[in-house]
Design an enzyme around this catalytic site. Sequence first.
Site, short mmCIF file in Angstrom:
data_model
loop_
_atom_site.label_atom_id
_atom_site.label_comp_id
_atom_site.label_asym_id
_atom_site.label_seq_id
_atom_site.Cartn_x
_atom_site.Cartn_y
_atom_site.Cartn_z
N ASP B 389 30.06 59.19 -20.49
CA ASP B 389 28.15 59.36 -20.64
C ASP B 389 27.85 59.61 -18.85
O ASP B 389 26.64 59.65 -18.78
CB ASP B 389 27.46 58.54 -21.38
CG ASP B 389 27.67 56.61 -20.72
OD1 ASP B 389 28.18 56.48 -19.40
OD2 ASP B 389 27.14 56.02 -21.31
N ASP B 470 28.99 43.91 -15.68
CA ASP B 470 28.42 44.73 -14.60
C ASP B 470 27.60 43.10 -14.19
O ASP B 470 27.76 42.86 -12.62
CB ASP B 470 28.06 45.22 -14.44
CG ASP B 470 27.28 46.20 -15.54
OD1 ASP B 470 27.22 44.89 -16.76
OD2 ASP B 470 25.72 46.85 -16.02
#
Lengths: 461, 659
Positions: B389, B470
Amino acid sequence: MQKINKNVVLALLSLTSLVFLLFQLYYYKFYLSQKNGPVFSKVRGSQSGQDSTRWHVVRKFLGLISSHNIPVYLIDPLILGLVDKDIEQIRSSPDGPNPECKYFCAPRDFTTFALLDKTWKHELGVFRTAEKMGFQWLKIINKDPRLDGMDDLSGIEIPLHYIFKLASHAIHLVVFYERSGNYLWHGPLRLKQHMDRKFVPFRKLHFGRYPGAYEKPELLLVSIDDIKVQIPKNPSSFLEEMSHSRFLECRYREARAFFQLYPDDASLDAVEFRKKAKSLLHLAALTLNNLGVKFWLSSGTCLGWYRQCNVIPHSKDVDLGVFIRDYKADIIPAFQKAGLPLKHKFGKVEDSLELSFQGEDDVKLDIFFFYEEDDHIWNGGTQAKSGKKFKYLFPKFTLCWTEFVELKVHVPCETLQYVEANYGPDWKVPVKTWDWKSSPSNVQYNGVWPVDEWDDVIQIY
Amino acid sequence: MDEWKPNPAIKPHKKRSWYLAWKYKLMNQRALRKLWQTGAVLFLLVTVIVNIKLILDTRRAAYEEEEESAQDYDDEMLNVEVPRHPVSNKKVLDVEVYSSRSKVYVAVDGTTVLEDEAREQGRGIHVIVLNQATGHVMAKRVFDTYSPHEDEAMVLFLNMVARGRILIFTIKDEGSFHLKDTAKNVLKSLGSQVAPFLSWRDMWTFVGKKGGEVYGEKHAKSPALSTWGDPVLLKTEVHLTSMEDAECHWPDTELNRRRKRFCSKVEGYGSVCSCKDPTPIEFNPDPLKDNKVFDVPVAVIAGNRPNYLYRMLRSLLSAQGVNPQMITVFIDGYYEEPMDVVELFGLSGIQHTPISIKNARVSQHYKASLTATFNLFPDAKFAVVLEEDLDISVDFFSFLSQSIHLLEEDESLYCISAWNDQGYEHTAEDPSLLYRVETMPGLGWVLRKSLYKDELEPKWPTPEKLWDWDMWMRMPEQRKGRECIIPDISRSYHFGIVGLNMNGYFHEAYFKKHKFNTVPNVQLKNVESLRKDAYEMEIHRLLGEAEVLDHSKNPCEDSFVPDTEGRVYVTFIRMEQEADFTTWTQLAKCLHIWDLDVRGNHKGLWRLFRKKNHFLVVGVPASPYSSKKPSAVTPIYMEPPAKEEGAVAVPAVAAAEQT
């Protein structure tokens, strides 16, 4: 008149049958020569037609390939064998005129070339041009082994072999892939069900029976028989490498099954040990390869590879095997230079030699030397405090390449027998307590070192 | 034996005289003749036997060969090809469409292609596109036209569908509340009689061909505001056209073959499948001079958002210096449409069996993708990690090419990222400027192989740990005080508004106004000063020349920063210890930048732009740069607002930017 007729008929029949017989003989011979190539065609005198066909096919193929900017190099063992005899002359006069067609006309069914996977992509165009030139082609694809070790990836099959056929000659193009461990790999040639089994006599291919592992070759551009072609810079060492190139893939599926039964140790200690073992193995491989000493994964390290495709975290050392005929006195200084001091030395070159080097943080490198007998191979062990000798027996084995912790290393091709000899039929079950004097199923008591030799055969630092 | 060969040169009459001579001779020697006859017969017999043997031999040899070539080389897997469904020659499709309050379904020739009876889901207009020649489903969408703006998306989608496709519509629950006239007119133009009058809680089904006939329509009006219309079931037949009519006639090239394959399978990608003027699928951007990242593999991490992937790959393949051969798209799950998109662009794609759930699934997918990348490119020292994205800036590779040597040489670096968490339209200004930050932004970044192989891979969170990859990478145990290099103006743009941790509101608030570089070939100016020690000197120089702002003013006010351009200003905020971000968070909030957790800091210093001036914020006394504070200045302190529900939302949304 009737009698005359009978005679005539008979004579005519004999004549036709004779002609027929001759034709059959010729056909049979031709057929055999196609099948066994060199054997028969040597007998026949003039073969210029066939010979030049080979040359033409090779030239046409190289034309096709270069028009698409695809760098290939010659790996045909037959031609490289011939080239090797004249290598000095060919090297010195790269453009020298060739009086006769000496190499590419040599009788054979195939010419084999290698292709590096990353140097090309758009195969469709090549196939289309090939078809226009009259080639028939076959492509053999299979799973990508570089993703085999990964749990659940799928999606790509990769091309492993191509065969281009024109007239009676075929070009076998082997695709080499670069793999972790800085080496080249080619896949096995396996036909899928719908494939034409008679496209070429597959049995006679020089590559493809097994997967193979090779060093990255240095190439040399030469002109032989008026054809410019890349060849390995040192054909004889390439041919030597080829004869021992068989590659074994790790048994990833079985390793996954193993980890389902016995979940992997993900503790910090295990991670740390694996990291150290890996770097120790890399260092040992570098050192031994520089010396030209052939070695393989032995004992626990070999078991780790075979059973779980990884270092066994609760093993405390790295084990390597070396044939005693490959022993070199330089081994100890070379390791010391590499920062691995000798920890102990047991036995002597004539009997039960074993070296141990100290890696960082208590990780030990053991090198066992193996002695070949007529029907078995053994290595020795020594108990320092008692001077007792032990003998570990293995069935005979040969060496294959494999990939382990991003390193191209040898393992016994007959790994199962090797592991079973060492660890017994229950090798699949992890054992945390292991006594090297009694646990192995192939251990034999082998007497005691004479006391006056102890200083020599039991050295501990 | 050679003398027996007939000589073709001999003429027939000559042969005859030769034969006559023989005959006379033999006539006189009966016995001899007899002998000769028997000999001849014997000879005949022998030839026959030899012949038979030869034939048998050859046959056996040929048979053996076949056997031989078969053994050894057989694929032991015995990949028995699953017989494909026989191509039905049927020319007519039976279509059933059902619309009701709680359930919708569509069946084509008895096969259910849509079934939705989930509670509280799938409200609105469901649209299915069928191929008019094969009857295959090419697209499935649902537009929640009860909510605003969804009708616009539907119009956009319907406009992208090629003429001649079969469209099936059905409403679940409610589909008219925000269905505006534009959308109603589009439906009307497709042949619907009812669409213009669709109202609150009506049930509706419609089957028609785009730009052609109507196959059926049914409608049930809602009798009262509080009730729904009766369920409707539409049964109709659709006549299939020939394959020829369903395809465009593009020139036969390799590219167009890929295009054709793609366009006959899926719908909703607009001009890429236009017959007249299809948009290119090969971009050939300018190569980069001295491209240091040409051989760096690019891993694109994707899920099942094929439209996003399409947009992402277009921008990636248009970036200067891109090397398509190094790109691998990793798809989390066996989804077909993302794979179709990957193949359209001629890239390689790998599917990954989903492991675990939610964030852990993403995390496992990341691990598999990174491991596979380094396996496939064993020579690579780095990998570029992208997500589906993201838009990729035209100078993305140029940016990396100029900075990647730092990652190789400076051990104190953790990554290079294309994303500046604080780089909004109003806070980023200089495309040639780079920073060092202690946080890992992700969203288009470069990973060092040694970091992955030696540190991250062995202890990557296992599937049962529901961690964000992350967030895990940002933990001090992993980061170990290392920093990332980021640009002032981001080289990637996060456009995804649907995702695991993402929704429209969130995107609007935190991502939409992010600045994105569109200038090609930006020459980075301070690359060497990004090294560990050089950067400190650079910061001290900057702070030395910076003008201290008036600390009596409210830093949230626009007037806090003078109306100048190109100046450097510094402000000091209170920061008691290293982890005290109270004032910073309030400042970030009023500056409308990322305030959900702390990003973009370097030793208690933040760098951004305000009104085209470089604006430095130093946390006092925790930052080592506190010494630059004039003694007269009192650090700004901003009180956090009284406890409110916002605090609860923080952990849940903190990871939002990754999906």
